[in-house]
Design a protein around this motif. Structure first.
Motif, mmCIF file in Angstrom:
data_model
loop_
_atom_site.group_PDB
_atom_site.id
_atom_site.type_symbol
_atom_site.label_atom_id
_atom_site.label_comp_id
_atom_site.label_asym_id
_atom_site.label_seq_id
_atom_site.Cartn_x
_atom_site.Cartn_y
_atom_site.Cartn_z
ATOM 1 N N LYS A 1 -8.292 1.689 -11.769
ATOM 2 C CA LYS A 1 -7.661 0.297 -11.611
ATOM 3 C C LYS A 1 -7.086 -0.078 -12.969
ATOM 4 O O LYS A 1 -7.308 0.169 -13.898
ATOM 5 C CB LYS A 1 -8.658 -0.781 -11.338
ATOM 6 C CG LYS A 1 -8.122 -2.080 -10.980
ATOM 7 C CD LYS A 1 -9.233 -3.269 -10.719
ATOM 8 C CE LYS A 1 -8.499 -4.377 -10.534
ATOM 9 N NZ LYS A 1 -9.776 -5.569 -10.047
ATOM 10 N N LYS A 2 -5.635 -0.516 -12.904
ATOM 11 C CA LYS A 2 -4.729 -0.829 -13.858
ATOM 12 C C LYS A 2 -3.972 -2.109 -13.669
ATOM 13 O O LYS A 2 -3.937 -2.498 -12.573
ATOM 14 C CB LYS A 2 -3.695 0.306 -13.996
ATOM 15 C CG LYS A 2 -4.144 1.514 -14.416
ATOM 16 C CD LYS A 2 -3.266 2.531 -14.653
ATOM 17 C CE LYS A 2 -3.862 3.802 -15.150
ATOM 18 N NZ LYS A 2 -4.680 3.915 -16.507
ATOM 19 N N ASN A 3 -3.941 -2.825 -14.676
ATOM 20 C CA ASN A 3 -3.233 -4.372 -14.651
ATOM 21 C C ASN A 3 -1.828 -4.227 -15.432
ATOM 22 O O ASN A 3 -1.827 -3.964 -16.634
ATOM 23 C CB ASN A 3 -4.039 -5.387 -15.247
ATOM 24 C CG ASN A 3 -3.538 -6.788 -15.156
ATOM 25 O OD1 ASN A 3 -2.742 -7.177 -15.975
ATOM 26 N ND2 ASN A 3 -3.565 -7.205 -14.001
ATOM 27 N N ARG B 1 0.820 -1.213 0.133
ATOM 28 C CA ARG B 1 0.086 0.101 -0.037
ATOM 29 C C ARG B 1 0.740 1.200 0.039
ATOM 30 O O ARG B 1 1.816 1.649 0.762
ATOM 31 C CB ARG B 1 -0.876 -0.114 1.187
ATOM 32 C CG ARG B 1 -1.912 1.356 1.342
ATOM 33 C CD ARG B 1 -3.054 1.197 2.179
ATOM 34 N NE ARG B 1 -4.072 0.603 1.422
ATOM 35 C CZ ARG B 1 -4.712 -0.429 1.704
ATOM 36 N NH1 ARG B 1 -4.301 -1.011 2.689
ATOM 37 N NH2 ARG B 1 -5.831 -0.955 1.234
ATOM 38 N N GLU C 1 -7.207 3.764 -3.934
ATOM 39 C CA GLU C 1 -8.346 4.381 -2.803
ATOM 40 C C GLU C 1 -8.349 5.915 -2.619
ATOM 41 O O GLU C 1 -7.287 6.653 -2.487
ATOM 42 C CB GLU C 1 -7.619 3.440 -1.699
ATOM 43 C CG GLU C 1 -7.454 1.943 -1.886
ATOM 44 C CD GLU C 1 -6.784 1.454 -0.610
ATOM 45 O OE1 GLU C 1 -5.888 1.854 -0.085
ATOM 46 O OE2 GLU C 1 -7.009 0.197 -0.432
ATOM 47 N N ILE D 1 -4.756 -0.639 -7.658
ATOM 48 C CA ILE D 1 -5.990 -0.238 -7.086
ATOM 49 C C ILE D 1 -6.186 1.123 -6.351
ATOM 50 O O ILE D 1 -5.481 1.192 -5.342
ATOM 51 C CB ILE D 1 -6.861 -1.177 -6.456
ATOM 52 C CG1 ILE D 1 -6.764 -2.506 -7.015
ATOM 53 C CG2 ILE D 1 -8.274 -0.856 -6.051
ATOM 54 C CD1 ILE D 1 -7.201 -3.781 -6.245
ATOM 55 N N ASP E 1 -2.071 -5.789 -10.246
ATOM 56 C CA ASP E 1 -3.175 -4.733 -10.257
ATOM 57 C C ASP E 1 -2.842 -3.839 -9.271
ATOM 58 O O ASP E 1 -2.487 -3.908 -7.941
ATOM 59 C CB ASP E 1 -4.381 -5.601 -9.703
ATOM 60 C CG ASP E 1 -4.651 -6.828 -10.697
ATOM 61 O OD1 ASP E 1 -5.175 -7.827 -10.146
ATOM 62 O OD2 ASP E 1 -4.816 -6.439 -11.877
#
Length: 651
Positions: free
Chosen positions: A559-561, A503, A586, A584, A582
């Motif tokens: 969101k990206k991969n 994170r 927040e 994500i 991934d």
């Protein structure tokens, strides 16, 4: 409709079907009779059979009663079913009417019946429910007014019986503590000459306490209540409350504190202070104490006036006696006048000393406001800043003159300015109401801080004439909440996960990593936490992956991969691991707060996919080679069909 009515209707319907069927049968007989009579032959069974043979269509006439019965009997069944449904609806309506009647009867008898679920499905039920709610509301209001009136009667009786200020204040505290269920109480009487609030009585835990304390106007919560001439309700009690503001709590800290000023004719007469175990104080209790405060203040004013009158009468009596005794002693009177002159001069000197003390008190108040932990500001009815405490320079970095020049709104976000103005608009219609608002502010040095403001409408107070805003810096508490929130989020993730979990903040600060990060980076989690990505010695490929994630998230937070190939040493051999990541985003309050990064090792999946592609290519090559061999050995299908017309080819 009685209970037997549907049964009678069903029987009548069935009889009608039977009657119509019999009539149709009679009609058939009449038709046969007329037909045979017209043929001039006797009416008997043989002739009837012969006529039917000659005219077969008469068989349909004979079947007419059966057709009539077959046609009418289903209609009879449908009608009976409709009657049954109507009967059910009538019973249901009758049951609802009976329930509403019972509900209305209990309501009229003064009971509080429990509403049933189907009640709101009818207009009558809704009306009865509204009547019940109105009755309950009226009873509650009547009970509240009765409670306030009874409390006033108790205190009024005490005010009539006691005339000594000390005993009066103790009896009032004793009665009020039990009536409003307070654990502690204190009574402060205001001395206009000294400008101080003196504790005349203290009552705690059903026992009288002997505490002597004094507060100046603006000193502590008692002095602040007297200064603002409005009640103060505190639920967040500071640890140093006893040494700074309270005089009755000892070493215990209550759940809530209520201070009520005693005011009559816009003049302060004293302050009541109560401590409660529960943090919540009912509004009815506050309303009762505010209404009672004026009655007590008026009584205190009368007691002060009566006491002063008696003192003046006693002084007048003594002066008259002295004058009468010394009427002929002019010289002695002259000496007494000279002594009085000296006393007057001494009084003037004392008055000058009090003025100096008042100036010193004003200076102390200014210093207290300058080094206070909150900013106090006043806005007029047009929402313009008219006064602000000197503590603004320590908290916000701006001087009083800069804030008065417009910095109070320039350094706040546009949405927050709209929220503040909306709050002031709402408070403008509600005098005495208190609202709370949190927003961000940019200090003079460019630092963004978070503020919490309590706003009170005091437009009707002639000494203030505006909105009073008490603003404190809550940046540290916000940071603590943020850290706790991030920590609680990370604790929900499994520490034994085989995936890489991280994170990051929007600026690249690493708030959390799970132990798997050491497998990918070779760095222990303790050496990574609470450090920026740029400060950690990651491998080049891993550092580029982190930089790419931060760049794309700050540019467009969705969101990206991503996939990355990371080098891996296995003894003397060098291999590669393929990581599917991934990212994500927040959010908090609409802004990107943190980025959750979850990486999964797909090396084995990629290897299997590659092997499948190789096998597919080999199979395709084999098929192509077989087709080429087949085409070179076998003749064309057209030649085979030409040579063998009645044959077929099977592969």
């Amino acid at each position: 409709m009685s209970r037997r009515d549907p049964y009678i209707i069903r029987r009548l319907n069935f009889r009608k079907v039977v009657v119509v069927t019999l009539i149709s049968l009679l009609l058939v007989i009449l038709i046969l009779f007329a037909f045979i009579t017209e043929s001039d032959i006797p009416f008997n069974l043989q002739n009837r059979i012969r006529v039917h043979r000659e005219h077969p269509s008469l068989i349909l006439v004979d079947l007419m009663p059966a057709f009539v019965f077959i046609l009418l009997y289903p209609m009879h069944r449908i009608m009976n079913r409709a009657i049954g449904e109507y009967e059910d609806r009538v019973k249901e309506s009758q049951m609802i009417v009976d329930r509403n009647t019972k509900f209305a009867r209990e309501l009229s008898e003064g009971e509080d019946p429990e509403p049933y679920p189907e009640m709101i499905e009818s207009e009558l039920g809704k009306a009865l429910r509204m009547i019940q709610l109105n009755i309950k509301s009226g009873r509650r209001k009547e009970k509240e007014q009765t409670w306030i009136a009874e409390g006033k009667d108790i205190i009024s009786k005490i005010l009539r019986e006691y005339h000594d200020p000390g005993e009066l204040s103790y009896q009032i505290l004793q009665a009020l503590n039990g009536y409003i269920q307070a654990t502690q109480g204190a009574f402060y009487v205001f001395d206009e000459v000294e400008g101080r609030l003196t504790n005349t009585a203290t009552y705690a835990y059903n026992r009288r306490k002997y505490v002597t304390q004094e507060f100046r106007i603006g000193q502590g919560l008692v002095g602040q209540c007297a200064y603002e001439m409005d009640f103060i309700h505190r639920t967040e009690i500071p640890d140093d409350y006893v040494t700074i503001t309270s005089g009755i709590l000892g070493d215990r800290k209550p759940g809530s504190i209520l201070l009520v000023p005693l005011i009559t004719n816009e003049a302060l007469q004293g302050v009541l202070e109560f401590a409660f175990i529960n943090p919540r104080i009912p509004k009815l209790t506050i309303q009762y104490l505010l209404e009672l405060g004026e009655i007590i203040a008026r009584t205190l004013l009368n007691l002060k006036l009566n006491l002063r009158t008696r003192e003046l009468q006693e002084e007048s009596r003594q002066l008259t006696e002295v004058l009468r005794r010394n009427e002929q002693q002019l010289q002695e009177n002259a000496r007494e006048m000279q002594s009085a002159q000296q006393k007057l001069e001494s009084a003037n000197i004392q008055l000058e000393n009090k003025i100096v003390e008042a100036n010193h008190a004003q200076s102390r108040l200014h210093l207290l406001l300058e080094y206070a932990s909150e900013v106090i500001s006043i806005y007029d009815e047009s929402f313009r800043l008219t006064w602000i405490s000197p503590s603004v320079i320590n908290i916000l970095g701006y001087t009083v003159e800069e804030m008065m020049g417009g910095k109070d709104m320039e350094r706040i976000g546009r949405n927050d300015v709209v929220r503040i103005r909306k709050m002031l608009e709402q408070l403008k219609e509600s005098p005495g109401r208190i609202e709370q608002l949190e927003y961000s502010f940019i200090r003079k040095n460019g630092e963004r801080i978070f503020l919490r403001t309590y706003c009170r409408n005091m437009l009707e107070d002639s000494s203030i004439g505006g909105f009073v805003l008490n603003t404190t810096d809550i940046t540290e508490s916000k940071q603590v909440e943020k850290e706790q929130r991030l920590k609680s989020r990370m604790q929900s993730l499994s520490e034994n996960s085989l995936d890489l979990i991280m994170r990051l903040s929007a600026s690249g600060m690493i708030h959390y990593v799970n132990p798997v990060v050491e497998d990918y980076t070779g760095i222990a989690p303790g050496s990574i936490l609470n450090r920026s990505c740029g400060d950690v010695a990651f491998q080049k490929e891993f550092a580029e992956l982190m930089g790419r994630i931060l760049s794309e998230m700050n540019r467009r937070p969705v969101k990206k991969n991503l996939q990355a190939t990371l080098p891996m040493l296995m003894g003397e051999y060098r291999a590669e691991r393929i990581l599917s990541v991934d990212a994500i985003p927040e959010f908090l309050d609409g802004e990107l707060e943190t980025i959750l990064v979850v990486g999964h090792d797909i090396t084995e999946a990629k290897r299997i996919e590659k092997e499948i592609k190789v096998q597919n290519r080999k199979v395709q090559d084999s098929i192509t080679y077989a087709e080429r061999i087949q085409s070179s050995i076998l003749p064309e299908p057209a030649h085979i069909r030409k040579a063998f017309p009645k044959s077929f080819i099977y592969y």
